[in-house]
Write an enzyme that holds these catalytic residues in place. Sequence first.
Site: not given
Length: 220
Positions: A135, A163, A205
């Site tokens: 993650c 991110y 994911e």
Amino acid sequence: MSLRRFTDELWSDIEPIYAEILEHPFLRGLTDGSLPRTAFRHFVEQDSLYLRDYARALALCGARAPETESVQAFLSDAAGAIAAEQEMLAGFGEELGEEPLSQEVLPTTRAYTSYLLAAAYGGSYAEAVAAVLPCYWIYARVGEQLLAKSSPDPLYARWIAVYGDESFQEIVRRVVALTDELAEQVSPAERQRMRERFTVASRYEWMFWNAAWIGERWPV
């Protein structure tokens, strides 16, 4: 000549998974602006719920860490995950309509968080760190890739920027380095279990983005 690190092996294990993630229509839709708002809303709803249990898994890693520095770091990351969840609900939620975001934990979210918590409770400390690493690491890599493209949609561009930010990248480098350190301290059998944890979590994911894309619901 530099020696191959354990995390190099981990990433090599998931190269095909990561390639599928980058080519997923959800991520392509983020960057070209074509992603339906319903899919992004699904993602935001489930990600906010995921982050609550991910924070618990990080806190468990911190509780099990033998050195003070890692205790502090994981607990800080856990607090950061909770803050991200609250910010996501307050920020993205307002832009996705007046209807409150759903609090129903859907199948992939339930499966992924259950896996992480099982690793954190039932596996070794090294296994727990390997399980939570995707993650961190996959989002950092995805953020780097998407940041270069950004998005014509301001909402999606704002998500991408989170991110791709250097402060997040620095956190990820710290966890990657810790994973290499732990791999040096454990048996070959435990290193193999770390690889398995990392690969399974990486598959989740992909599944998480796919769940948003297909509008996953409980079948019955």
